[in-house]
Write a protein that holds these residues in place. Sequence first.
Motif, PDB file in Angstrom:
ATOM      1  N   THR A 166      -2.421   8.317   1.063  1.00 42.40           N
ATOM      2  CA  THR A 166      -3.661   8.386   0.268  1.00 42.40           C
ATOM      3  C   THR A 166      -4.564   9.515   0.768  1.00 42.40           C
ATOM      4  O   THR A 166      -5.108  10.281  -0.033  1.00 42.40           O
ATOM      5  CB  THR A 166      -4.394   7.034   0.299  1.00 42.40           C
ATOM      6  OG1 THR A 166      -3.461   6.012  -0.075  1.00 42.40           O
ATOM      7  CG2 THR A 166      -5.562   7.012  -0.668  1.00 42.40           C
TER       8      THR A 166
ATOM      9  N   GLU B 284       1.013   4.276  -4.187  1.00 46.68           N
ATOM     10  CA  GLU B 284       1.520   2.902  -4.204  1.00 46.68           C
ATOM     11  C   GLU B 284       2.790   2.785  -5.048  1.00 46.68           C
ATOM     12  O   GLU B 284       3.645   1.940  -4.785  1.00 46.68           O
ATOM     13  CB  GLU B 284       0.431   1.952  -4.702  1.00 46.68           C
ATOM     14  CG  GLU B 284      -0.495   1.385  -3.621  1.00 46.68           C
ATOM     15  CD  GLU B 284      -1.441   2.396  -2.984  1.00 46.68           C
ATOM     16  OE1 GLU B 284      -1.583   3.504  -3.520  1.00 46.68           O
ATOM     17  OE2 GLU B 284      -2.032   2.072  -1.934  1.00 46.68           O
TER      18      GLU B 284
ATOM     19  N   PHE C 183      -4.005  -1.860  -4.927  1.00 42.54           N
ATOM     20  CA  PHE C 183      -5.038  -0.831  -5.008  1.00 42.54           C
ATOM     21  C   PHE C 183      -5.264  -0.296  -6.416  1.00 42.54           C
ATOM     22  O   PHE C 183      -6.089   0.575  -6.619  1.00 42.54           O
ATOM     23  CB  PHE C 183      -4.609   0.296  -4.051  1.00 42.54           C
ATOM     24  CG  PHE C 183      -5.495   1.496  -3.903  1.00 42.54           C
ATOM     25  CD1 PHE C 183      -6.838   1.372  -3.544  1.00 42.54           C
ATOM     26  CD2 PHE C 183      -4.965   2.779  -4.063  1.00 42.54           C
ATOM     27  CE1 PHE C 183      -7.623   2.511  -3.357  1.00 42.54           C
ATOM     28  CE2 PHE C 183      -5.748   3.913  -3.876  1.00 42.54           C
ATOM     29  CZ  PHE C 183      -7.074   3.777  -3.521  1.00 42.54           C
TER      30      PHE C 183
ATOM     31  N   SER D 124       0.843  -1.208   0.000  1.00 38.79           N
ATOM     32  CA  SER D 124       0.000   0.000   0.000  1.00 38.79           C
ATOM     33  C   SER D 124       0.870   1.246   0.000  1.00 38.79           C
ATOM     34  O   SER D 124       2.078   1.172   0.212  1.00 38.79           O
ATOM     35  CB  SER D 124      -0.850   0.068   1.271  1.00 38.79           C
ATOM     36  OG  SER D 124      -1.702  -1.009   1.370  1.00 38.79           O
ATOM     37  N   ALA D 125       0.215   2.388  -0.141  1.00 37.90           N
ATOM     38  CA  ALA D 125       0.901   3.671  -0.028  1.00 37.90           C
ATOM     39  C   ALA D 125       1.382   3.869   1.410  1.00 37.90           C
ATOM     40  O   ALA D 125       0.777   3.366   2.347  1.00 37.90           O
ATOM     41  CB  ALA D 125      -0.040   4.790  -0.436  1.00 37.90           C
TER      42      ALA D 125
ATOM     43  N   ARG E 257     -11.077   2.307  -1.010  1.00 37.52           N
ATOM     44  CA  ARG E 257     -10.191   2.423   0.145  1.00 37.52           C
ATOM     45  C   ARG E 257      -9.957   1.062   0.786  1.00 37.52           C
ATOM     46  O   ARG E 257     -10.878   0.274   0.950  1.00 37.52           O
ATOM     47  CB  ARG E 257     -10.774   3.403   1.183  1.00 37.52           C
ATOM     48  CG  ARG E 257     -10.947   4.830   0.697  1.00 37.52           C
ATOM     49  CD  ARG E 257      -9.680   5.439   0.118  1.00 37.52           C
ATOM     50  NE  ARG E 257      -8.515   5.403   0.979  1.00 37.52           N
ATOM     51  CZ  ARG E 257      -8.173   6.353   1.863  1.00 37.52           C
ATOM     52  NH1 ARG E 257      -8.939   7.421   1.996  1.00 37.52           N
ATOM     53  NH2 ARG E 257      -7.082   6.248   2.581  1.00 37.52           N
ATOM     54  N   GLY E 258      -8.712   0.805   1.117  1.00 36.14           N
ATOM     55  CA  GLY E 258      -8.356  -0.482   1.707  1.00 36.14           C
ATOM     56  C   GLY E 258      -8.167  -1.584   0.672  1.00 36.14           C
ATOM     57  O   GLY E 258      -7.967  -2.752   1.022  1.00 36.14           O
ATOM     58  N   GLY E 259      -8.189  -1.218  -0.614  1.00 33.17           N
ATOM     59  CA  GLY E 259      -8.225  -2.203  -1.692  1.00 33.17           C
ATOM     60  C   GLY E 259      -6.960  -3.019  -1.921  1.00 33.17           C
ATOM     61  O   GLY E 259      -6.991  -4.011  -2.662  1.00 33.17           O
ATOM     62  N   SER E 260      -5.856  -2.642  -1.286  1.00 37.94           N
ATOM     63  CA  SER E 260      -4.633  -3.430  -1.480  1.00 37.94           C
ATOM     64  C   SER E 260      -4.776  -4.868  -0.974  1.00 37.94           C
ATOM     65  O   SER E 260      -4.127  -5.776  -1.492  1.00 37.94           O
ATOM     66  CB  SER E 260      -3.449  -2.785  -0.750  1.00 37.94           C
ATOM     67  OG  SER E 260      -3.156  -1.550  -1.318  1.00 37.94           O
ATOM     68  N   ASP E 261      -5.628  -5.049   0.042  1.00 38.11           N
ATOM     69  CA  ASP E 261      -5.875  -6.427   0.505  1.00 38.11           C
ATOM     70  C   ASP E 261      -6.415  -7.265  -0.648  1.00 38.11           C
ATOM     71  O   ASP E 261      -6.034  -8.427  -0.831  1.00 38.11           O
ATOM     72  CB  ASP E 261      -6.928  -6.437   1.627  1.00 38.11           C
ATOM     73  CG  ASP E 261      -6.485  -5.652   2.860  1.00 38.11           C
ATOM     74  OD1 ASP E 261      -5.270  -5.552   3.079  1.00 38.11           O
ATOM     75  OD2 ASP E 261      -7.365  -5.149   3.576  1.00 38.11           O
TER      76      ASP E 261
HETATM   77  N1  ASP Z   1      -3.697   3.199  -0.133  1.00 37.61           N
HETATM   78  C1  ASP Z   1      -5.062   2.790  -0.259  1.00 37.61           C
HETATM   79  C2  ASP Z   1      -5.884   3.352   0.890  1.00 37.61           C
HETATM   80  O1  ASP Z   1      -5.354   4.045   1.744  1.00 37.61           O
HETATM   81  C3  ASP Z   1      -5.229   1.307  -0.387  1.00 37.61           C
HETATM   82  C4  ASP Z   1      -4.869   0.505   0.846  1.00 37.61           C
HETATM   83  O2  ASP Z   1      -4.240   1.014   1.776  1.00 37.61           O
HETATM   84  O3  ASP Z   1      -5.208  -0.683   0.874  1.00 37.61           O
HETATM   85  O4  ASP Z   1      -7.058   3.145   0.926  1.00 37.61           O
END
Ligand code: ASP
Length: 403
Positions: free
Chosen positions: A47, A74, A136, A41-42, A150-154
């Motif tokens: 982000t 990222e 992401f 992730s970033a 948001r949170g999409g790197s998972d």
């Molecule tokens: N950088 C993105 C976010 O902050 C994706 C992630 O962290 O999974 O939502």
Amino acid sequence: MRLVVQKYGGSSVRDKERVMNVARRIVEAYDAGNNVVVAVSAQGDTTDELIEKAKEINASASKREMDMLLSTGEQISIALLAMAIEKIGRPVISLTGWQAGFKTDATFGNARIKRIDTERLKGELDKRKIVIVAGFQGLNKNDDITTLGRGGSDTSAVALAAALGADICEIYTDVDGVYTADPRIVKNAKKLKDISYDEMLELASLGANVLHNRSVEMAKKYNVNLAVKSSLNNNEGTFVKGENKVEKMLVRGVTRDNDVARISLCGVEDTPGKAFTVFSLVSKENISVDLILQSIGRDGKKDISFTVKEDDLESVLKILENNSDIIGAEDVKFSKDISKVSIVGAGMVTNPGVATKMFEALYNVHINIAMISTSEIKISVLVDKKDAERAVNAIHDAFLLEN
Ligand code: ASP
Ligand code: ADP
Ligand code: MG
């Protein structure tokens, strides 16, 4: 050879010490004889900072340009992490989402992964390289950059594991597993040894953002072995797996979701088709409605209340205003000062006392319930935002403390 997919979140790579720490952990897995693919992730709050930067220039920027901007976070991480691994002296290559073959649908800001063209990834693994992939992000069919929400790197990590047939997908974050509640809110929350895909999907969708809900959906679909662990220690984490492999607990966890807005249409005519009219107008704009409550009719009038995500509130109010003549409400009220508090557990379905116990726990601490919604494996209530943390703790104490 075993293939391990690892994912490191923003806090795990927030500064140079953390980047070096992650690099060492990756090299450890590599030196143990595994092929290693990493989604990252970033860094830290990058982000959020990019979103702020955009707002300073144009608060209603197009989603396409937002994705162009957000995907850069990222790219910084993958390059820095690859450099850190170069420094330790192992073969490594960083790839953006599009270089790694991520193809998504066209929904900017919340795109779904359609497939991963794995040719490049496999080529690099054949050369025994560690592959660092930007989470992401992907590319739609017009070759425009998209992000996954948001949170999409998972979800990027789980998709890599599914596409490459990895032996395990390890999600490394700042907690050492999935807990019975967010450990930042509930001090005596307990770590779960394992949890089923379905329960984890509910928890994630209801506010436990330790995993992106789509990552769990995908892990279930492709039967990915998923583990949540800490990037800062070697504690045993939490395994997410098929239903038959985990113990059925009455209540597995408690969540809070602050991203909720409530809209009430008061004094709507009590005739057939009113709910249909309202919700078809809303769904036409691609806005999802969550909880719905309709009062019984009195004096030929009724009230309809429903919740949406906070970001959708403005659009919904606009829709209602533009169609006020066909809806015909006497008054429209709305509030953002509310939260959804939920309990999740696959054992609930066979146990009728669960809802009562939840409501009693809230009554004991004098918290009022505004709306209720139940399903086979969850119960949600709407409460005032200011009461939400107390509500989570009270419910957690009532169900989960003794286990
Ligand atoms: N950088 C993105 C976010 O902050 C994706 C992630 O962290 O999974 O939502
Ligand atoms: P990352 O940057 O690694 O993706 P996130 O901040 O997205 O990390 O997710 C980790 C956070 O999720 C934890 O710090 C924790 O506060 C929060 N969280 C919410 N619910 C839970 C839960 N049930 N179990 C563990 N962590 C949770
Ligand atoms: Mg996350």
